[in-house]
Design a protein around this motif. Structure first.
Motif, mmCIF file in Angstrom:
data_model
loop_
_atom_site.group_PDB
_atom_site.id
_atom_site.type_symbol
_atom_site.label_atom_id
_atom_site.label_comp_id
_atom_site.label_asym_id
_atom_site.label_seq_id
_atom_site.Cartn_x
_atom_site.Cartn_y
_atom_site.Cartn_z
ATOM 1 N N GLU A 10 24.829 77.663 54.245
ATOM 2 C CA GLU A 10 25.678 77.840 55.420
ATOM 3 C C GLU A 10 25.861 79.318 55.736
ATOM 4 O OE1 GLU A 10 29.893 76.986 55.106
ATOM 5 O OE2 GLU A 10 29.788 77.162 52.945
ATOM 6 N N GLU A 48 33.969 71.080 53.604
ATOM 7 C CA GLU A 48 34.691 71.917 54.560
ATOM 8 C C GLU A 48 33.940 73.241 54.672
ATOM 9 O OE1 GLU A 48 37.275 71.094 56.445
ATOM 10 O OE2 GLU A 48 37.238 69.100 55.553
ATOM 11 N N PRO A 55 37.614 73.452 63.487
ATOM 12 C CA PRO A 55 36.624 72.419 63.803
ATOM 13 C C PRO A 55 37.190 71.368 64.756
ATOM 14 C CG PRO A 55 37.444 72.144 61.568
ATOM 15 C CD PRO A 55 38.043 73.402 62.099
ATOM 16 N N ARG A 57 34.737 68.779 66.118
ATOM 17 C CA ARG A 57 33.851 67.628 66.018
ATOM 18 C C ARG A 57 32.851 67.868 64.898
ATOM 19 N NH1 ARG A 57 29.384 66.063 70.551
ATOM 20 N NH2 ARG A 57 28.494 64.275 69.490
ATOM 21 N N ARG A 58 32.526 66.797 64.148
ATOM 22 C CA ARG A 58 31.554 66.884 63.053
ATOM 23 C C ARG A 58 30.466 65.848 63.284
ATOM 24 N NH1 ARG A 58 33.758 68.883 57.949
ATOM 25 N NH2 ARG A 58 32.382 67.451 56.872
ATOM 26 N N GLU A 59 29.205 66.263 63.082
ATOM 27 C CA GLU A 59 28.071 65.350 63.181
ATOM 28 C C GLU A 59 27.241 65.503 61.915
ATOM 29 O OE1 GLU A 59 26.477 65.103 67.546
ATOM 30 O OE2 GLU A 59 26.871 67.215 67.028
ATOM 31 N N LEU A 69 24.694 69.031 58.655
ATOM 32 C CA LEU A 69 26.044 68.870 59.180
ATOM 33 C C LEU A 69 26.234 69.875 60.306
ATOM 34 C CD1 LEU A 69 28.941 67.700 58.980
ATOM 35 C CD2 LEU A 69 29.434 69.556 57.361
ATOM 36 N N VAL A 71 29.029 71.262 62.890
ATOM 37 C CA VAL A 71 30.463 71.301 63.133
ATOM 38 C C VAL A 71 30.703 72.116 64.393
ATOM 39 C CG1 VAL A 71 32.724 71.900 62.198
ATOM 40 C CG2 VAL A 71 30.910 71.160 60.653
ATOM 41 N N HIS A 72 31.279 71.467 65.377
ATOM 42 C CA HIS A 72 31.565 72.131 66.649
ATOM 43 C C HIS A 72 32.953 72.758 66.569
ATOM 44 C CE1 HIS A 72 28.113 70.270 68.692
ATOM 45 N NE2 HIS A 72 28.355 69.273 67.856
ATOM 46 N N PRO A 77 29.067 75.839 67.999
ATOM 47 C CA PRO A 77 28.798 74.990 66.826
ATOM 48 C C PRO A 77 28.195 75.808 65.675
ATOM 49 C CG PRO A 77 27.080 74.694 68.455
ATOM 50 C CD PRO A 77 28.087 75.640 69.058
ATOM 51 N N HIS A 79 26.207 75.090 61.656
ATOM 52 C CA HIS A 79 25.547 74.034 60.898
ATOM 53 C C HIS A 79 25.450 74.403 59.423
ATOM 54 C CE1 HIS A 79 22.144 76.746 61.469
ATOM 55 N NE2 HIS A 79 21.516 76.087 60.499
#
Length: 147
Positions: A10, A48, A55, A57-59, A69, A71-72, A77, A79
């Motif tokens: 990350e 996290e 955050p 939204r999470r996809e 992952l 995370v917006h 966003p 990732h």
């Protein structure tokens, strides 16, 4: 039994110039690759990330080798990539307790000591961005002919 590392990659740091892509082993699983992927999925669902701070939204996506992952945040966003990797070697691994206990019970010296691999020299990479080819000690330092 195969030992798998659960790896997350990350962005870390603050400010666009200070962001660095970092890697961290967040756990280990002994077993099959499928068991390691199942454990990794639980970690990815609960993870996290460092960014974003707020955050919204999470996809979570499955990839052939792990998970992605997204995370917006409030502004943009971010990732994180999750993967499993088979651990082949660990220089800081403790000695197996079973072998040492058996050797102490029998009052025998332990079997042959494992030979530690030679330390690898890091591969040369690009110079750090803050260096800008400036020497640590300037060539004019210590010269008497300059006034």
């Amino acid at each position: 039994m195969t030992r798998w590392g659960l790896v997350v990659e990350e962005n870390r740091g603050y400010g666009r110039q200070a962001w660095t892509w970092s890697v961290e082993v967040v756990g280990h699983v002994e077993g099959t690759r499928e068991e390691a992927l199942a454990a990794l999925r639980l970690r990815a669902e609960r993870f996290e990330p460092f960014h974003p701070a707020e955050p919204r939204r999470r996809e979570l996506y499955r990839e052939p080798d792990g998970f992605l992952l997204v995370v917006h945040g409030r502004r943009q966003p971010f990732h994180c990539r999750f993967s499993v990797a088979e651990q082949l070697y660990d220089s800081a691994a403790p000695e197996p307790a079973a072998e040492t206990a058996e050797a102490e019970v029998r009052d025998e010296p332990p079997a042959t000591e494992p030979v530690a691999p030679k330390p690898r020299t890091p591969e040369p990479g690009p110079p750090p961005s803050w260096d800008a080819q400036v020497p640590e000690v300037p060539s004019w330092l210590g010269r008497d002919d300059l006034s």
